[in-house]
Motif scaffolding. Structure first.
Motif, PDB file in Angstrom:
ATOM      1  N   LEU A  32       1.125  20.002  -2.597  1.00 36.33           N
ATOM      2  CA  LEU A  32       1.855  20.752  -3.619  1.00 36.33           C
ATOM      3  C   LEU A  32       2.991  19.863  -4.123  1.00 36.33           C
ATOM      4  O   LEU A  32       3.777  19.351  -3.314  1.00 36.33           O
ATOM      5  CB  LEU A  32       2.435  22.039  -3.031  1.00 36.33           C
ATOM      6  CG  LEU A  32       3.343  22.845  -3.965  1.00 36.33           C
ATOM      7  CD1 LEU A  32       2.520  23.465  -5.094  1.00 36.33           C
ATOM      8  CD2 LEU A  32       4.078  23.922  -3.181  1.00 36.33           C
ATOM      9  N   THR A  34       6.328  19.826  -6.352  1.00 35.89           N
ATOM     10  CA  THR A  34       7.376  20.594  -7.039  1.00 35.89           C
ATOM     11  C   THR A  34       8.366  19.592  -7.616  1.00 35.89           C
ATOM     12  O   THR A  34       8.288  18.388  -7.362  1.00 35.89           O
ATOM     13  CB  THR A  34       8.107  21.534  -6.067  1.00 35.89           C
ATOM     14  OG1 THR A  34       8.705  20.769  -5.016  1.00 35.89           O
ATOM     15  CG2 THR A  34       7.171  22.572  -5.473  1.00 35.89           C
ATOM     16  N   ILE A  72      10.530  25.873  -6.111  1.00 35.09           N
ATOM     17  CA  ILE A  72       9.749  26.765  -6.992  1.00 35.09           C
ATOM     18  C   ILE A  72      10.671  27.789  -7.655  1.00 35.09           C
ATOM     19  O   ILE A  72      10.522  28.082  -8.839  1.00 35.09           O
ATOM     20  CB  ILE A  72       8.616  27.461  -6.209  1.00 35.09           C
ATOM     21  CG1 ILE A  72       7.498  26.455  -5.900  1.00 35.09           C
ATOM     22  CG2 ILE A  72       8.084  28.674  -6.961  1.00 35.09           C
ATOM     23  CD1 ILE A  72       6.470  26.955  -4.893  1.00 35.09           C
ATOM     24  N   ALA A  91       3.863  28.445 -10.270  1.00 36.36           N
ATOM     25  CA  ALA A  91       3.923  29.088  -8.956  1.00 36.36           C
ATOM     26  C   ALA A  91       4.691  30.405  -9.029  1.00 36.36           C
ATOM     27  O   ALA A  91       5.657  30.536  -9.778  1.00 36.36           O
ATOM     28  CB  ALA A  91       4.588  28.162  -7.946  1.00 36.36           C
ATOM     29  N   VAL A 126      -0.301  30.073  -7.043  1.00 31.54           N
ATOM     30  CA  VAL A 126      -0.145  29.138  -8.150  1.00 31.54           C
ATOM     31  C   VAL A 126      -1.235  29.462  -9.163  1.00 31.54           C
ATOM     32  O   VAL A 126      -2.431  29.391  -8.838  1.00 31.54           O
ATOM     33  CB  VAL A 126      -0.255  27.666  -7.690  1.00 31.54           C
ATOM     34  CG1 VAL A 126      -0.165  26.734  -8.903  1.00 31.54           C
ATOM     35  CG2 VAL A 126       0.803  27.333  -6.647  1.00 31.54           C
TER      36      VAL A 126
END
Length: 130
Positions: A32, A34, A72, A91, A126
């Motif tokens: 993931l 971010t 997020i 997300a 997501v």
């Protein structure tokens, strides 16, 4: 927060800081990405989750204490690498979801670790753009 909960959080964080740089280099590891809420730099975190249709599901073991969850909240635009391919998405924290039930539908090895080490489970969805 109890002393045991804090100890589990700290021990897991120390372990993850050592293992995550290695894990995110593995080509088939799900990652993931971010955006750092302070630095603005990309932050890549190995995760265990599953794609279901146009969504990717994750359960955070430390809820809103997890750094990627905090990122997020600041900027929900993310990317997810699944089977070596990057997907852009948005997300969403899903506090109303049952994270234990969700873990039953996610990869077993990661789910076991999240259940054993986790202290404040939080589901993250997501919505993939591609």
């Amino acid at each position: 927060m109890s002393r045991l909960t804090d100890l589990r959080f700290r021990a897991t964080t120390v372990f993850q800081r050592r293992i995550n740089p290695l894990m995110r280099r593995l080509p088939l590891q799900t990652v993931l990405e971010t955006r750092g809420r302070v630095s603005g730099l990309p932050r890549r975190t190995p995760v265990g989750g599953r794609r279901v249709g146009d969504s990717f599901w994750i359960v955070s073991e430390f809820g809103e204490r997890s750094q990627y969850v905090r990122n997020i909240k600041a900027d929900p635009r993310v990317r997810v690498r699944v089977r070596g391919r990057w997907h852009a998405g948005t997300a969403h924290l899903v506090p109303g979801d049952d994270p234990v039930a969700r873990l039953r539908r996610l990869p077993r090895v990661n789910s076991l670790g999240v259940r054993v080490l986790g202290t404040d489970l939080l589901t993250v969805r997501v919505d993939l753009a591609d």
